[in-house]
Scaffold this motif. Structure first.
Motif, PDB file in Angstrom:
ATOM      1  N   ALA A 133      -4.322   0.998  67.941  1.00  0.00           N
ATOM      2  CA  ALA A 133      -3.277   1.768  68.161  1.00  0.00           C
ATOM      3  C   ALA A 133      -2.004   1.586  67.098  1.00  0.00           C
ATOM      4  O   ALA A 133      -1.369   2.580  66.798  1.00  0.00           O
ATOM      5  N   TYR A 134      -1.723   0.038  67.279  1.00  0.00           N
ATOM      6  CA  TYR A 134      -0.478  -0.216  66.357  1.00  0.00           C
ATOM      7  C   TYR A 134      -0.504   0.205  64.999  1.00  0.00           C
ATOM      8  O   TYR A 134       0.463   0.725  64.317  1.00  0.00           O
ATOM      9  N   PHE A 135      -1.746   0.086  64.471  1.00  0.00           N
ATOM     10  CA  PHE A 135      -1.720   0.492  62.763  1.00  0.00           C
ATOM     11  C   PHE A 135      -2.160   1.851  62.602  1.00  0.00           C
ATOM     12  O   PHE A 135      -2.360   2.309  61.459  1.00  0.00           O
ATOM     13  N   GLY A 136      -2.314   2.842  63.800  1.00  0.00           N
ATOM     14  CA  GLY A 136      -2.381   4.134  63.612  1.00  0.00           C
ATOM     15  C   GLY A 136      -3.821   4.529  63.334  1.00  0.00           C
ATOM     16  O   GLY A 136      -4.315   5.719  62.784  1.00  0.00           O
ATOM     17  N   ARG A 137      -4.857   3.736  63.566  1.00  0.00           N
ATOM     18  CA  ARG A 137      -6.300   4.066  63.705  1.00  0.00           C
ATOM     19  C   ARG A 137      -6.989   4.443  64.709  1.00  0.00           C
ATOM     20  O   ARG A 137      -7.898   5.260  64.664  1.00  0.00           O
TER      21      ARG A 137
END
Length: 165
Positions: A133-137
């Motif tokens: 979630a944090y890295f946009g995956r």
């Protein structure tokens, strides 16, 4: 940590002073990249009203780092519900074993943090990891799962039709 960032090491403290909070915030800012990246808004600290969080030293740190600080209502721990739940999960896992050396406990906490952030799927995040979630995956992972699910359903339908014929 992905992106070549230094991972924050667990920091066990025997008490909770404002200096311990600022040291932990330094580690978190470095691990997230917020200390060096250009961001739209600096992180916001959400805390309870403990002595270390109302100390002038912390207020000065928050101001110097252009952050904001929000304190939960007194006697209302639900405001910090997510972190309180995280602490409960950590304690439940850590207290299962005996530790004979401080390094053993540090290693177990670090392993828990790695598992929690990079391997454990979170239902509230759509069954992806916090790192996803944090890295946009997350959107790509969820889209791929949906594609696989549709293919599996179609495959089962075809098998069912063959067996029924």
């Amino acid at each position: 940590m992905p992106g070549g960032r230094r991972r924050a090491q667990p920091n066990l403290c025997t008490n909770m002073r404002a200096e311990d909070v600022t040291d932990t915030l330094d580690l978190a800012l470095a691990a997230s990249g917020c200390d060096s990246a250009t961001v739209l808004h600096k992180p916001r600290l959400l805390s309870d009203n403990g002595p270390s969080y109302i100390a002038s030293e912390l207020a000065e740190y928050i101001e110097a780092n252009k952050m904001t600080h929000v304190r939960g209502a007194p006697m209302h721990p639900q405001t910090q519900g997510k972190i309180e739940r995280w602490h409960q999960t950590l304690k439940n896992r850590i207290l299962l074993e005996n530790y004979f050396l401080p390094g053993d406990l540090d290693a177990q906490i670090e392993a828990f943090i790695d598992h929690y952030n990079h391997r454990r799927y979170h239902e509230s995040l759509g069954n992806v990891t916090p790192a996803d979630a944090y890295f946009g995956r997350a959107p790509a992972i969820i889209k791929q799962r949906e594609r696989i699910k549709r293919q599996a359903i179609e495959h089962r339908r075809l098998l069912h039709r063959k067996l029924a014929a």
